[in-house]
Design a protein around this motif. Structure first.
Motif, mmCIF file in Angstrom:
data_model
loop_
_atom_site.group_PDB
_atom_site.id
_atom_site.type_symbol
_atom_site.label_atom_id
_atom_site.label_comp_id
_atom_site.label_asym_id
_atom_site.label_seq_id
_atom_site.Cartn_x
_atom_site.Cartn_y
_atom_site.Cartn_z
ATOM 1 N N TYR A 1 -16.837 29.394 -11.468
ATOM 2 C CA TYR A 1 -17.897 29.794 -11.105
ATOM 3 C C TYR A 1 -18.160 28.926 -9.603
ATOM 4 O O TYR A 1 -18.857 29.017 -8.929
ATOM 5 N N ARG A 2 -17.217 28.010 -9.337
ATOM 6 C CA ARG A 2 -17.101 27.804 -8.830
ATOM 7 C C ARG A 2 -16.165 27.242 -7.531
ATOM 8 O O ARG A 2 -16.056 26.719 -6.648
ATOM 9 N N GLN A 3 -15.012 28.870 -7.778
ATOM 10 C CA GLN A 3 -14.308 29.292 -7.056
ATOM 11 C C GLN A 3 -14.741 29.848 -5.532
ATOM 12 O O GLN A 3 -15.923 30.320 -6.215
ATOM 13 N N LEU A 4 -15.112 29.471 -4.381
ATOM 14 C CA LEU A 4 -15.062 29.915 -3.606
ATOM 15 C C LEU A 4 -15.171 31.660 -3.350
ATOM 16 O O LEU A 4 -16.300 32.084 -2.955
ATOM 17 N N TYR A 5 -13.993 31.864 -3.099
ATOM 18 C CA TYR A 5 -14.169 33.735 -3.533
ATOM 19 C C TYR A 5 -15.278 34.360 -4.386
ATOM 20 O O TYR A 5 -15.516 35.918 -3.464
ATOM 21 N N LEU A 6 -14.943 33.742 -5.532
ATOM 22 C CA LEU A 6 -15.965 34.161 -6.372
ATOM 23 C C LEU A 6 -16.968 34.357 -5.954
ATOM 24 O O LEU A 6 -17.818 35.126 -5.790
ATOM 25 N N GLN A 7 -18.328 33.480 -5.332
ATOM 26 C CA GLN A 7 -18.824 32.768 -4.995
ATOM 27 C C GLN A 7 -19.004 33.643 -4.164
ATOM 28 O O GLN A 7 -20.178 34.122 -4.056
ATOM 29 N N VAL A 8 -18.184 34.168 -2.806
ATOM 30 C CA VAL A 8 -18.993 34.403 -1.663
ATOM 31 C C VAL A 8 -18.854 36.356 -2.440
ATOM 32 O O VAL A 8 -19.156 37.545 -2.012
ATOM 33 N N GLY B 1 -15.935 44.452 9.735
ATOM 34 C CA GLY B 1 -14.948 43.767 8.306
ATOM 35 C C GLY B 1 -13.827 43.813 8.083
ATOM 36 O O GLY B 1 -12.245 43.569 7.871
ATOM 37 N N CYS B 2 -13.236 45.690 8.039
ATOM 38 C CA CYS B 2 -11.875 45.745 8.247
ATOM 39 C C CYS B 2 -10.599 45.445 9.052
ATOM 40 O O CYS B 2 -10.048 44.778 9.008
ATOM 41 N N ARG B 3 -11.706 45.567 10.408
ATOM 42 C CA ARG B 3 -10.903 44.688 11.785
ATOM 43 C C ARG B 3 -10.522 43.075 11.073
ATOM 44 O O ARG B 3 -9.410 42.717 11.641
ATOM 45 N N ALA B 4 -11.378 42.895 11.373
ATOM 46 C CA ALA B 4 -11.616 41.496 10.956
ATOM 47 C C ALA B 4 -10.788 40.830 9.842
ATOM 48 O O ALA B 4 -9.652 39.592 9.742
ATOM 49 N N LEU C 1 -14.189 35.387 2.576
ATOM 50 C CA LEU C 1 -15.305 34.953 3.371
ATOM 51 C C LEU C 1 -15.384 35.996 4.277
ATOM 52 O O LEU C 1 -16.606 36.232 4.875
ATOM 53 N N VAL C 2 -14.239 35.854 5.161
ATOM 54 C CA VAL C 2 -14.293 37.273 5.927
ATOM 55 C C VAL C 2 -15.069 38.292 6.195
ATOM 56 O O VAL C 2 -16.197 39.472 6.242
ATOM 57 N N THR D 1 -14.586 33.009 11.240
ATOM 58 C CA THR D 1 -15.793 32.467 10.017
ATOM 59 C C THR D 1 -13.996 31.041 9.160
ATOM 60 O O THR D 1 -14.871 30.796 8.506
ATOM 61 N N ALA D 2 -13.336 32.617 9.403
ATOM 62 C CA ALA D 2 -12.709 31.186 8.264
ATOM 63 C C ALA D 2 -10.931 30.829 9.189
ATOM 64 O O ALA D 2 -9.702 30.195 8.958
ATOM 65 N N LEU D 3 -11.384 30.687 10.550
ATOM 66 C CA LEU D 3 -10.804 29.874 12.077
ATOM 67 C C LEU D 3 -9.847 28.824 10.760
ATOM 68 O O LEU D 3 -9.064 28.258 10.876
#
Length: 434
Positions: free
Chosen positions: A9-16, A384-387, A265-266, A274-276
């Motif tokens: 629950y602390r992993q960013l990708y799961l939170q996003v 979203g796909c482009r990014a 995130l993207v 946002t991921a740069l």
């Protein structure tokens, strides 16, 4: 610290990911409330953009000024631009083949006269201002600090390169300034790590606003185009970038797993910017030199927009099909040449993908400009796909150039990708002693 020691629950990708799903649910069930959450998404993107320019400036200046061999710098720059042009052209061709093969616009029978041109007026006005001379002049900022204030990546890169070359000719005073820039860079990256913890809130707000504003019903018959664009982008990433990665000796899928935080995130914010900051840090963490990272990634955000290229060719031909506009092979080849230039013309512009499409249609008058109103409702889903594709393409490009420059061996790169800790570490601030 490895990711296995961190609670799920602390992993960013799961939170996003959970935030994105919750945002879709809110936007679908309570559209008005979902639209009211727009400031959460916009606020997070503004927080990220706030630190992008200084991070790019510090990274590029320190990377170039620390490089004693300027011929190597020129070699890296030339390799990078050639690689970008080849891969970007492949993306355009793949998009063109896919849309002609599956023909998602056939059967729409849309009369362009029935469409409201006012819905895309803002995009078309910006598109007409995009030309070669404007693009070149736009690289030069009105003032040194103006580039940092406005956050135009090409302008920031321009003043960073000038600053780096100036510092290399200043001797000891230049080295002192360089040490200060290195410390400043650590401060900005620490700020970035703090800001990125708010990513789930930003992703929730952005997705709730998107679904609340346009609704899942807005996809309607355009869902075939949406699926085809995502599938084509996936084909490009897995096949083209996968083969390039294998040729250079590293695993694409291992790299994608390594940057999974950035991918979600993207996806949640529909913006590769946002991921740069974190992609800059992560590519350095696995062995790419600061000079290569500082040159390739900022250039890539302007010259290597693979997802945007795929979208442009597919959307243009789709609109021709939907409006029953004759668009033969010679005209499509002309479109390819135009898109190779126009895809570079909207870097640093908000809504760049849609504006670039409008700019392309303005040069290829066969397809009626008003027809892009068909895509307004699904453009947010397309972005979203482009990014995602743009982010992956620039990350892979950085590893490829690093391998070509023998900065890291294939074995070491794969080992680093496998063992590197993906969650961003909590910034550790040392106390200031008087």
């Amino acid at each position: 610290m490895t990711s296995s020691k961190i609670p799920w629950y602390r992993q960013l990708y799961l939170q996003v990911l959970l935030a994105v799903l919750l945002g879709i649910l809110i936007g679908y069930l309570w559209p008005a409330f979902g639209k009211s959450l727009q400031p959460l998404g916009d606020g997070f993107v503004r927080l990220i953009k706030m630190i992008i320019a200084p991070i790019i400036f510090c990274t590029v200046v320190h990377g170039i000024a620390s490089m004693t061999d300027l011929r190597r710098l020129g070699r890296i720059g030339l390799k990078t631009l050639v690689y970008f042009e080849v891969i970007s052209t492949l993306a355009l061709v793949i998009g063109l083949v896919a849309v002609n093969l599956f023909q998602p616009g056939v059967g729409f029978n849309i009369d362009p006269k029935t469409l409201d041109p006012k819905s895309v007026e803002n995009y078309t006005q910006q598109a007409h201002s995009l030309n070669v001379s404007t693009f070149l002049l736009n690289i030069i900022p009105n003032s040194f600090f103006g580039a940092l204030a406005e956050g135009n990546l090409l302008q920031v890169l321009f003043i960073a390169v000038l600053t780096a070359f100036a510092l290399t000719h200043m001797g000891e005073p230049g080295r002192q300034v360089l040490r200060f820039i290195e410390l400043a860079s650590k401060v900005f990256f620490a700020i970035m790590r703090i800001v990125v913890y708010t990513a789930p809130i930003g992703a929730l707000g952005a997705m709730a606003f998107t679904v609340g504003s346009y609704g899942l019903h807005s996809l309607n018959r355009l869902v075939e185009l949406l699926i085809l664009v995502y599938a084509t982008a996936g084909f490009f990433v897995v096949i083209v970038l996968g083969l390039v990665s294998r040729w250079c000796g590293f695993s694409l899928f291992r790299f994608l797993y390594y940057i999974r935080d950035e991918l979600f995130l993207v996806l949640g914010t529909c913006s590769s910017e946002t991921a740069l900051p974190s992609i800059l840090e992560k590519t350095k963490r696995i062995g790419c030199t600061e000079s290569t990272v500082g040159l390739v990634i900022p250039l890539g955000y302007s010259f290597n927009l693979d997802g945007t290229n795929i979208y442009m060719t597919m959307a243009t031909v789709f609109l021709a099909q939907a409006t029953n506009t004759p668009f033969d092979l010679s005209q499509q080849l002309a479109l390819l040449l135009v898109a190779m230039l126009s895809s570079k013309g909207a870097s640093g512009v908000t809504g760049a993908g849609f504006i670039t499409l409008a700019a392309t249609l303005s040069v290829v008058p066969t397809v009626p400009m008003a027809s892009i109103a068909l895509l307004v409702g699904i453009d947010r889903f397309m972005s979203g796909c482009r990014a995602l594709t743009n982010l992956i393409g620039n990350g892979v490009a950085t590893l490829v150039i690093s391998r070509w420059e023998n900065e890291i061996s294939a074995e070491q790169l794969n080992a680093n990708l496998l063992t590197a800790s993906t969650p961003l570490p909590t910034p550790e601030l040392e106390p200031i002693n008087d």
